[in-house]
Design an enzyme around this catalytic site. Structure first.
Site, short mmCIF file in Angstrom:
data_model
loop_
_atom_site.label_atom_id
_atom_site.label_comp_id
_atom_site.label_asym_id
_atom_site.label_seq_id
_atom_site.Cartn_x
_atom_site.Cartn_y
_atom_site.Cartn_z
NE ARG A 168 -83.56 -17.24 -16.83
CZ ARG A 168 -82.45 -16.69 -16.34
NH1 ARG A 168 -81.73 -15.86 -17.09
NH2 ARG A 168 -82.05 -16.95 -15.12
CG HIS B 284 -84.16 -16.52 -10.22
ND1 HIS B 284 -84.08 -17.81 -10.71
CD2 HIS B 284 -83.06 -15.87 -10.69
CE1 HIS B 284 -82.98 -17.93 -11.44
NE2 HIS B 284 -82.35 -16.77 -11.45
CD GLN C 94 -79.20 -16.42 -8.05
OE1 GLN C 94 -79.04 -16.61 -9.25
NE2 GLN C 94 -78.19 -16.43 -7.20
CG ASP D 67 -81.25 -8.69 -9.39
OD1 ASP D 67 -80.33 -8.76 -10.23
OD2 ASP D 67 -82.38 -9.17 -9.59
CB CYS E 113 -78.79 -13.23 -8.43
SG CYS E 113 -79.53 -11.82 -9.29
NE ARG F 220 -78.79 -20.60 -9.96
CZ ARG F 220 -79.37 -19.93 -10.97
NH1 ARG F 220 -79.15 -18.65 -11.11
NH2 ARG F 220 -80.21 -20.55 -11.79
N1 CP Z 1 -78.46 -15.33 -11.78
C1 CP Z 1 -78.92 -15.77 -12.98
O1 CP Z 1 -80.00 -16.35 -13.08
O2 CP Z 1 -78.09 -15.51 -14.02
P1 CP Z 1 -78.38 -15.75 -15.56
O3 CP Z 1 -79.39 -14.73 -15.99
O4 CP Z 1 -77.06 -15.58 -16.22
O5 CP Z 1 -78.93 -17.14 -15.72
N1 NVA Z 2 -83.96 -9.62 -11.63
C1 NVA Z 2 -83.13 -10.08 -12.72
C2 NVA Z 2 -82.46 -11.34 -12.36
C3 NVA Z 2 -81.51 -11.86 -13.38
C4 NVA Z 2 -80.90 -13.17 -12.99
C5 NVA Z 2 -83.98 -10.23 -13.98
O1 NVA Z 2 -85.11 -10.70 -13.87
O2 NVA Z 2 -83.50 -9.87 -15.04
#
Ligand code: CP
Ligand code: NVA
Length: 300
Positions: free
Chosen positions: A99, A126, A129, A217, A257, A285
């Site tokens: 990440r 992502h 997701q 989101d 998400c 997930r």
């Molecule tokens: N949806 C998602 O990726 O959540 P987190 O940021 O909690 O991992």
């Molecule tokens: N768009 C959001 C998704 C979090 C899971 C971010 O990047 O923070």
């Protein structure tokens, strides 16, 4: 093989992964353990609840061992290169999930690693997701092709992966975003090259009318915190609420998400209401993470 973009997968790959996720769901507690004696390095530059926990639990239930690696505590944080980190980790582990802030970081990891690399969220996509989202839609509608999707809000990383998935799977998608926050031309062009016809509008009601799935989101993604005041001002009407759900109709579902900012991009009544698929989506997930790791890193 790596999973950096959802477009790394064909239609057949995605459908197979959803089948596999459903199978892992049905047989939780008694399914195969294709990661037996394998280890997966899980690098996080940003916070996470769902991604971290679902990947770690998925890995464990597949017989493997997930190592949570906070990027700031790796030598990466002191200037060791991404390439060297990838080379070294490849000598220890059987897969890497990452990440990251910049999409380039996960792409570089994949370029230099000798084990599969999975994007666990970047500023551009992502894919994990979206696999869970697709499983959720399939659970509700028993099909994906032909579904009408409405994305309400920021044309961000999650939206990008959804646009590409819609193109690959033959789903219709309309994105409603304020001026300046629509998906970038590059992603729309990529979707068109995959056979999609993504529509972009400004008015949320236009996207929502007759949609099967309303997705949203946060207005302020990780990394966008410096623009909070401006974003709160601009996104005010991009909220999934009961009025918007009514426009979609009784059989529509709402997805997010998570994490949600209740009262901003989605209301409590939708999140906790009968049309919400949000917590199934979160659960999925786990199952889709198993499907991905079993396929890319396991003995299946
Ligand atoms: N949806 C998602 O990726 O959540 P987190 O940021 O909690 O991992
Ligand atoms: N768009 C959001 C998704 C979090 C899971 C971010 O990047 O923070």
């Amino acid at each position: 093989m790596n999973l950096i973009s959802i477009s790394d997968l064909s239609r057949e790959d995605i459908l197979r992964l959803i089948d596999s996720a459903e199978d892992f769901r049905a047989r939780r507690g008694s399914h195969e353990t294709p990661l037996q004696d394998k280890s997966v390095a899980m690098i996080f530059e940003k916070p996470s609840t769902r991604t971290r926990v679902s990947l770690e639990v998925a890995c464990r239930e597949l017989g493997g061992h997930g190592l949570y690696l906070s990027a700031g505590e790796l030598q990466l944080g002191r200037g060791e290169t991404i390439a060297d980190t990838a080379r070294v980790l490849s000598r220890y582990v059987h897969g890497i999930t990452a990440r990251v802030y910049s999409h380039g970081t996960v792409a570089q990891l994949a370029c230099h690693a000798r084990v599969p690399v999975v994007n666990a969220l970047s500023d551009w996509e992502h894919p994990l997701q979206i696999l869970a989202d697709l499983e959720t839609m399939h659970q509700h509608f028993a099909k994906l092709e032909g579904l009408r999707l409405a994305w309400i809000g920021d044309g961000n990383n999650v939206c990008n992966s959804l646009i590409l998935a819609a193109a690959i799977l033959g789903m219709e998608i309309t994105v409603a975003s304020p001026h300046g926050y629509a998906p970038k031309a590059r992603i729309l062009e990529q979707a068109r090259s995959l056979g999609g016809e993504p529509a972009v509008v400004v008015e949320p009601t236009v996207a929502a009318k007759g949609a099967d799935v309303l997705l949203t989101d946060t207005w302020i993604s990780m990394g966008d915190e410096g623009q909070e005041a401006e974003r709160l001002r601009v996104f005010g009407k991009y909220q999934v609420n009961s009025k918007l759900m009514e426009l979609a109709g009784e059989s529509a579902i709402a997805m997010h998400c998570l994490p949600a900012h209740r009262g901003q991009e989605i209301t409590d009544e939708v999140m906790d209401g009968p049309q919400s698929a949000v917590f199934d989506e979160a659960e999925n997930r786990l199952h889709t993470s198993k499907a991905v790791m079993a396929w890319l890193m396991g003995n299946m």
